[in-house]
Design a protein around this motif. Structure first.
Motif, PDB file in Angstrom:
ATOM      1  N   ALA A  13       9.849  -0.798  -9.128  1.00 55.60           N
ATOM      2  CA  ALA A  13       9.494  -1.808  -8.133  1.00 55.60           C
ATOM      3  C   ALA A  13       9.267  -1.152  -6.774  1.00 55.60           C
ATOM      4  O   ALA A  13       8.334  -1.511  -6.044  1.00 55.60           O
ATOM      5  CB  ALA A  13      10.595  -2.862  -8.047  1.00 55.60           C
ATOM      6  N   GLY A  14      10.091  -0.167  -6.452  1.00 58.85           N
ATOM      7  CA  GLY A  14       9.973   0.512  -5.162  1.00 58.85           C
ATOM      8  C   GLY A  14       8.662   1.270  -5.035  1.00 58.85           C
ATOM      9  O   GLY A  14       7.982   1.189  -4.009  1.00 58.85           O
ATOM     10  N   LEU A  15       8.302   2.004  -6.091  1.00 57.01           N
ATOM     11  CA  LEU A  15       7.037   2.737  -6.060  1.00 57.01           C
ATOM     12  C   LEU A  15       5.864   1.783  -5.995  1.00 57.01           C
ATOM     13  O   LEU A  15       4.919   1.976  -5.220  1.00 57.01           O
ATOM     14  CB  LEU A  15       6.891   3.615  -7.314  1.00 57.01           C
ATOM     15  N   GLY A  16       5.939   0.722  -6.822  1.00 58.22           N
ATOM     16  CA  GLY A  16       4.876  -0.278  -6.810  1.00 58.22           C
ATOM     17  C   GLY A  16       4.722  -0.876  -5.428  1.00 58.22           C
ATOM     18  O   GLY A  16       3.612  -0.980  -4.886  1.00 58.22           O
ATOM     19  N   ALA A  17       5.865  -1.212  -4.817  1.00 58.76           N
ATOM     20  CA  ALA A  17       5.842  -1.831  -3.491  1.00 58.76           C
ATOM     21  C   ALA A  17       5.214  -0.896  -2.462  1.00 58.76           C
ATOM     22  O   ALA A  17       4.464  -1.330  -1.587  1.00 58.76           O
ATOM     23  CB  ALA A  17       7.267  -2.209  -3.064  1.00 58.76           C
ATOM     24  N   TYR A  18       5.516   0.413  -2.589  1.00 55.40           N
ATOM     25  CA  TYR A  18       4.962   1.373  -1.645  1.00 55.40           C
ATOM     26  C   TYR A  18       3.433   1.348  -1.672  1.00 55.40           C
ATOM     27  O   TYR A  18       2.770   1.268  -0.631  1.00 55.40           O
ATOM     28  CB  TYR A  18       5.491   2.780  -1.951  1.00 55.40           C
ATOM     29  N   PHE A  19       2.869   1.387  -2.868  1.00 56.24           N
ATOM     30  CA  PHE A  19       1.411   1.442  -2.948  1.00 56.24           C
ATOM     31  C   PHE A  19       0.776   0.091  -2.616  1.00 56.24           C
ATOM     32  O   PHE A  19      -0.306   0.032  -2.029  1.00 56.24           O
ATOM     33  CB  PHE A  19       0.968   1.938  -4.326  1.00 56.24           C
ATOM     34  N   VAL A  20       1.467  -0.975  -2.974  1.00 53.39           N
ATOM     35  CA  VAL A  20       0.977  -2.305  -2.607  1.00 53.39           C
ATOM     36  C   VAL A  20       0.946  -2.447  -1.089  1.00 53.39           C
ATOM     37  O   VAL A  20      -0.026  -2.911  -0.497  1.00 53.39           O
ATOM     38  CB  VAL A  20       1.867  -3.396  -3.262  1.00 53.39           C
ATOM     39  N   PHE A  21       2.004  -1.994  -0.445  1.00 52.45           N
ATOM     40  CA  PHE A  21       2.104  -2.052   1.006  1.00 52.45           C
ATOM     41  C   PHE A  21       1.007  -1.203   1.648  1.00 52.45           C
ATOM     42  O   PHE A  21       0.313  -1.619   2.568  1.00 52.45           O
ATOM     43  CB  PHE A  21       3.487  -1.541   1.412  1.00 52.45           C
ATOM     44  N   ARG A  22       0.850  -0.005   1.109  1.00 47.28           N
ATOM     45  CA  ARG A  22      -0.156   0.931   1.609  1.00 47.28           C
ATOM     46  C   ARG A  22      -1.556   0.333   1.521  1.00 47.28           C
ATOM     47  O   ARG A  22      -2.374   0.461   2.426  1.00 47.28           O
ATOM     48  CB  ARG A  22      -0.072   2.186   0.741  1.00 47.28           C
ATOM     49  N   HIS A  23      -1.798  -0.347   0.414  1.00 48.28           N
ATOM     50  CA  HIS A  23      -3.115  -0.889   0.143  1.00 48.28           C
ATOM     51  C   HIS A  23      -3.373  -2.173   0.935  1.00 48.28           C
ATOM     52  O   HIS A  23      -4.363  -2.303   1.645  1.00 48.28           O
ATOM     53  CB  HIS A  23      -3.219  -1.171  -1.363  1.00 48.28           C
ATOM     54  N   HIS A  24      -2.427  -3.092   0.835  1.00 45.47           N
ATOM     55  CA  HIS A  24      -2.660  -4.427   1.388  1.00 45.47           C
ATOM     56  C   HIS A  24      -2.293  -4.540   2.860  1.00 45.47           C
ATOM     57  O   HIS A  24      -2.884  -5.315   3.585  1.00 45.47           O
ATOM     58  CB  HIS A  24      -1.872  -5.477   0.592  1.00 45.47           C
ATOM     59  N   VAL A  25      -1.279  -3.782   3.298  1.00 47.38           N
ATOM     60  CA  VAL A  25      -0.830  -3.941   4.675  1.00 47.38           C
ATOM     61  C   VAL A  25      -1.407  -2.849   5.576  1.00 47.38           C
ATOM     62  O   VAL A  25      -2.029  -3.117   6.584  1.00 47.38           O
ATOM     63  CB  VAL A  25       0.705  -3.955   4.764  1.00 47.38           C
TER      64      VAL A  25
END
Lengths: 333, 473
Positions: free
Chosen positions: B202-214
């Motif tokens: 979840a942490g890794l996923g969140a990192y890339f999601v954050f990087r991409h979307h935010v």
């Protein structure tokens, strides 16, 4: 069928379990030395090959196998702990630094190929390649040193016969590695390995002669065992198998050569076991009979091993059949 | 030179603390990999092939480092704890041997096929290999925890004399191996492993999601990371509440079977009723600040909380204090703080799961910046909680190596010299910390390289990169 209450008092089916476990222990050790032996041999031969593609092929050849092979050492430790706990405790604490040297070498050998593949720049691969060679060279050397010290009841780390046996084991693992690689490669690489195999075989035979000479001349406690029928037969078998290996390698009979190496390894470990028996820890003054664990756990372990070890052989057959035959050029698993 | 007894203890602590990271990763990944492999074979969807291949790479590295660091542990019983091995070999050696033959062999052989053999073997054998590897990791834990739990709650043995030494003789294998602690430990450990990996994913996923979307840096194959985030979150929703509920019951079992350990966990020196559950506690005098066994402590806590926890609901219940136990005491402060931080983390993970689950249910999972940040920070915290849990278990058992049977100081090899012990301790400090750093480095590299490109349509990200949104404006 043995009933459950008697498990605590009588050996299973009246079998001589202490002797059987002594035999099983060395059988496991020989299996480890044969299987992981070719991984070590490949690691040493890695130093003699400069070509990047050839090096990749060497790594690919052992890729799927080495981890399973090394687990035989874990099983060896576990079996000794379970069947001869006092020997396990005495031997490992007595040869404290040597044991950690073996473990350190195994860490390098295990880690290096995995790391080597992680990056493709030259410096990284040069260093992990070196680590692979050093680990693969020192692991069998220390194992041989340890085994000789164990057999002779030595209490110091470095002994002259130990060094000779260590070198003999290194030579044997190179022979083993050559036989394995000739199954797994093609072309020039396969042809060139033949000479490496011969050289290592000659070195091995010379070192074994020196070792046996030492046992005859300087270890009077073992001299009579040297001429016992099983040990004498195994020494003779070593000569025959060496001949078979040389001939099969000459004639490109790869599987025969590989089988002959298996025989050589089992003969060597058999000689050690034959010279040692009925003592199992000379320096600690323990015999097989006095060191064996009590009847109940021994029976339980025997049942466990009788069921599980055949299964383990099935796993190995499945694994080795899935990756049988030479690696194609440029192929990596 | 360090005293061989202390050096051996420190070395064992160091080598286990480093080693446990890798089995936790492989045990936790095992159920995910079995599922991804199954879905990959059944559906042929590219996302499952990506998930299988990516997480197999992490698994393989964890396994290799776990193997090389784990063999050392097996041998350390002989090298550093020879007296223990002689005393308890009858009971302790068997599980280790069975671990090798039954579990480690299964795992190591089929791993060869699982990692290298997708193109070489059929679907059925490949699927079987995935299951065999997963089963192997869990069976390994089974035997190791049987051995460890026996040291916590020893049963089924008698003391006997053999070759002039007192040894523990096995008389009832069922009582010994199915000892009261074992089921508690096994459930708590396996669930913790899956929970740790869930947090990691979840942490890794969140990192890339954050990087991409935010942040708005387009991430290649973002669909893969969104799916990873969801799988991690889903597993967290199951494991996090279970861990807390189960942990609560487990604590009560510890009260009954190892009251000295529980007293250390709560820093209770004098037997008392209505004992508070301290949130924090400190020695009252400055001189005691670095004494883990300081008795005069000041704490802030929930009145009756510890009594309530120990009895399962009665704030008036009595707790046995440490002073009732003769002989040396465990280093209370270490156990106390490890327990507190572990429990706090356990509740934090529940909060994360509920928070994430709620956002997901509302369809806002990818839009909650704060949630992504919380998940990112929590990536390694599951592993930390596991470490702390083991500190509570092992340090809390001190001074005993086998509870009420053998002291740790009596278990160390007698012939060991300070030079030998110090040499290897120093060696391991360098090598094991190096291995941990190397492992982290390789995992980061694998993560940065991202999921493999596979044939077939890629899963689209559900959102648009922020940079493109701005460009459209």
């Amino acid at each position: 069928m043995t009933d459950l209450a008697s498990l605590a008092t009588d050996p299973l089916f009246g079998l001589p379990l202490a002797d059987l476990w002594f035999g099983l222990l060395f059988f496991i050790f020989a299996t480890f030395l044969f299987l992981d032996g070719f991984d070590f041999g490949v690691g040493v031969l890695f130093a003699t090959r400069e070509d990047t593609d050839e090096r990749e092929q060497l790594l690919s050849a052992i890729g799927p196998f080495w981890d399973g092979n090394e687990v035989w050492l874990v099983v060896f430790g576990g079996a000794m702990f379970a069947a001869f706990p006092a020997v396990y405790a005495n031997l490992f604490s007595r040869h404290y630094l040597l044991l950690f040297a073996i473990l350190g070498a195994l860490i390098l050998r295990g880690l290096a190929p995995e790391m080597y593949e992680q990056r493709h720049d030259e410096a990284w691969q040069r260093w992990w390649g070196r680590a692979f060679v050093v680990g693969s060279l020192t692991a069998p050397f220390f194992l041989g040193l340890f085994t000789a010290n164990w057999l002779l009841g030595a209490t110091t780390i470095v002994t002259l016969p130990g060094v000779v046996v260590g070198l003999a084991v290194v030579a044997l693992t190179i022979v083993d590695g050559v036989a394995f690689l000739r199954l797994k490669t093609r072309g020039d690489l396969r042809e060139g390995l033949r000479t490496d195999g011969y050289r290592a075989l000659v070195a091995y035979l010379l070192l074994i002669v020196v070792t046996l000479g030492y046992v005859y001349g300087a270890a009077p406690a073992l001299r009579s065992a040297l001429f016992s029928a099983p040990v004498a037969a195994l020494v003779l078998a070593t000569l025959v198998l060496a001949g078979v290996y040389a001939a099969a390698t000459w004639a490109d009979r790869y599987y025969v050569a590989f089988g002959a190496v298996a025989g050589l390894v089992f003969a060597l470990v058999g000689i050690v076991a034959g010279l040692m028996y009925p003592i199992i820890d000379r320096a600690g003054g323990l015999t097989v009979e006095t060191a064996i664990v009590s009847t109940l756990p021994l029976n339980l372990m025997s049942i466990g091993a009788a069921i599980l070890l055949p299964l383990v052989f099935v796993y190995f057959v499945v694994l080795y059949s899935a990756f049988s035959g030479p690696i194609e050029a440029g192929e990596s698993y | 030179m360090i005293d061989p007894v202390f050096a051996s203890r420190l070395q064992f602590a160091l080598t286990t603390i480093v080693h446990i990271v890798f089995p936790v990763m492989s045990m936790g990944l095992a159920p995910f990999l079995v599922y991804f492999t199954w879905k990959d074979i059944r559906t042929g969807q590219p996302i499952y092939e990506q998930l299988r291949r990516f997480w197999t790479r992490i698994f393989a590295v964890s396994f290799v480092v776990g193997t090389v660091t784990g063999i050392v542990l097996e041998f350390e019983f002989g090298t550093n704890f020879a007296a223990f091995s002689t005393t308890a070999g009858e009971l302790f050696g068997g599980p280790l041997a069975l671990e090798g033959m039954m579990a480690f062999m299964l795992e190591a052989t089929f791993l060869g096929i699982f990692v290298f053999g997708r193109e070489r073997v059929g679907n059925v054998l490949y699927m079987c290999s995935a299951i065999a590897v997963g089963l192997g990791t869990w069976l390994s834990a089974l035997w190791i925890l049987i051995a460890n739990s026996w040291m916590q709650t020893p049963r089924g043995y008698e003391l006997a004399t053999e070759n002039g030494q007192t040894i523990v003789q096995l008389v009832d294998p069922v009582a010994a191996y199915a000892n009261p602690r074992f089921p508690w430990m096994f459930v708590h450990m396996q669930n913790a492993a899956v929970e740790s990996v869930a947090l990691f994913m979840a942490g890794l996923g969140a990192y890339f999601v954050f990087r991409h979307h935010v942040w708005g840096y387009p991430v290649e194959r973002i669909g893969f990371w969104e799916t990873t985030l969801k799988f991690g979150l889903l597993a967290l929703l199951i494991t996090a509440p279970l861990q807390v509920l189960h942990g609560d019951l487990y604590a009560r079992h510890v009260v009954e079977t190892q009251p000295q350990k529980f007293a250390a966990m709560e820093a209770v020196w004098e037997t008392d009723s209505y004992v508070p559950e301290y949130i924090v506690a400190f020695p009252t005098s400055i001189q005691d600040l670095f004494d883990p066994r300081a008795k005069d402590i000041f704490g802030i806590g929930i009145p009756g909380g510890a009594s309530w926890l120990a009895s399962g609901g009665d704030p008036q219940a009595t707790i046995q204090g440490l002073e009732e136990f003769s002989g040396p005491q465990p280093p209370v402060a270490i156990v106390f703080w490890a327990f507190r931080i572990m429990v706090a983390l356990g509740f934090w993970f529940v909060l994360l799961a509920v928070w994430g689950g709620y956002r997901w249910w509302r369809g806002e999972l990818l839009e909650d910046d704060l949630l992504q940040k919380a998940l990112m920070i929590s990536t390694p915290l599951g592993l930390l909680a596991v470490e702390l849990g083991w500190v509570v278990t092992e340090v809390g058992r001190q001074p005993w190596l086998i509870q009420d049977v053998l002291r740790t100081s009596e278990g160390v090899s007698t012939g060991l010299t300070a030079v030998e012990a110090t040499t290897t301790l120093a060696g391991f400090a360098v090598v094991y910390l190096g291995l941990l750093a190397l492992y982290a480095y390789v995992v980061v590299r694998i993560v940065r390289a991202g999921p493999p490109k596979v044939d077939g349509p890629e899963l689209d990200g559900t959102g648009t990169p922020a940079s493109e949104v701005q460009a459209d404006d």
